[in-house]
Design a protein around this motif. Structure first.
Motif, PDB file in Angstrom:
ATOM      1  N   GLN A   1      86.929  34.091 -64.989  1.00 26.83           N
ATOM      2  CA  GLN A   1      86.617  33.110 -63.944  1.00 26.83           C
ATOM      3  C   GLN A   1      86.538  33.709 -62.540  1.00 26.83           C
ATOM      4  O   GLN A   1      86.131  33.019 -61.609  1.00 26.83           O
ATOM      5  N   LEU A   2      86.876  34.990 -62.388  1.00 22.83           N
ATOM      6  CA  LEU A   2      86.826  35.614 -61.060  1.00 22.83           C
ATOM      7  C   LEU A   2      85.394  35.704 -60.537  1.00 22.83           C
ATOM      8  O   LEU A   2      84.458  35.962 -61.294  1.00 22.83           O
ATOM      9  N   GLN A   3      85.266  35.504 -59.241  1.00 30.86           N
ATOM     10  CA  GLN A   3      83.987  35.606 -58.555  1.00 30.86           C
ATOM     11  C   GLN A   3      84.081  36.714 -57.507  1.00 30.86           C
ATOM     12  O   GLN A   3      85.173  37.032 -57.038  1.00 30.86           O
ATOM     13  N   PRO A   4      82.936  37.298 -57.115  1.00 30.95           N
ATOM     14  CA  PRO A   4      82.985  38.283 -56.033  1.00 30.95           C
ATOM     15  C   PRO A   4      83.715  37.716 -54.815  1.00 30.95           C
ATOM     16  O   PRO A   4      83.600  36.527 -54.508  1.00 30.95           O
ATOM     17  N   LYS A   5      84.488  38.548 -54.178  1.00 29.95           N
ATOM     18  CA  LYS A   5      85.291  38.235 -52.994  1.00 29.95           C
ATOM     19  C   LYS A   5      86.584  37.482 -53.302  1.00 29.95           C
ATOM     20  O   LYS A   5      87.333  37.152 -52.401  1.00 29.95           O
ATOM     21  N   ASP A   6      86.846  37.196 -54.598  1.00 34.17           N
ATOM     22  CA  ASP A   6      88.154  36.664 -54.966  1.00 34.17           C
ATOM     23  C   ASP A   6      89.184  37.778 -54.829  1.00 34.17           C
ATOM     24  O   ASP A   6      88.835  38.959 -54.754  1.00 34.17           O
TER      25      ASP A   6
ATOM     26  N   MET B   1      89.023  32.780 -53.278  1.00 35.61           N
ATOM     27  CA  MET B   1      90.202  32.266 -53.926  1.00 35.61           C
ATOM     28  C   MET B   1      91.177  33.416 -54.151  1.00 35.61           C
ATOM     29  O   MET B   1      90.778  34.509 -54.513  1.00 35.61           O
ATOM     30  N   ILE B   2      92.443  33.170 -53.943  1.00 34.39           N
ATOM     31  CA  ILE B   2      93.484  34.179 -54.142  1.00 34.39           C
ATOM     32  C   ILE B   2      94.302  33.780 -55.368  1.00 34.39           C
ATOM     33  O   ILE B   2      94.941  32.732 -55.394  1.00 34.39           O
TER      34      ILE B   2
END
Length: 137
Positions: A50-55, A1-2
């Motif tokens: 709420q950030l996840q790895p690879k965001d 997600m960006i």
């Protein structure tokens, strides 16, 4: 997600320009702090949770991400440790390319600024002591 992150500032008090640039970049979701001058990081903290790895987090410029060098360094370190890509459009920073180099450069600049402030403080104290010695002799 960006994710795009907007913090209004004096030349973009409503965040309109930042929103336009982030939409043009192609972010999926834009998160915006309140009105110009509030100084809150509430939306940023919610975004970080709420950030996840690879965001990816995109800002228009570094000063839109953080209000101090300490907060900037803390946030970028968190992104680095959690595999979150960071992009600053005007500063031409993209941590996908040379991420640790950017982080290390910012750390060195923060240390440099601290050293300069400390040296100026020590010099000011020394000058004042010298003046007091001469004046009160």
């Amino acid at each position: 997600m960006i994710y795009g992150y907007v913090r209004p500032y004096s030349r973009d008090e409503e965040g309109w320009l930042q929103n336009q640039l982030l939409e043009k970049y192609g972010v999926n979701t834009i998160v915006q702090e309140g009105d110009f001058g509030e100084g809150s990081d509430e939306e940023l903290l919610d975004l970080i949770e709420q950030l996840q790895p690879k965001d990816t987090v995109v800002v228009v410029k570094l000063s839109c991400l953080a209000t101090s060098s300490e907060l900037l360094l803390e946030t970028l370190t968190y992104f680095d440790e959690n595999n979150i890509r960071f992009i600053s459009l005007f500063d031409e920073i993209d941590t996908l390319r040379l991420g640790s180099v950017y982080l290390n450069a910012i750390k060195r600049m923060d240390e440099f600024a601290f050293d300069v402030r400390s040296e100026r403080t020590r010099l000011g104290i020394k000058r004042k002591q010298k003046i007091n010695f001469i004046y009160f002799k």
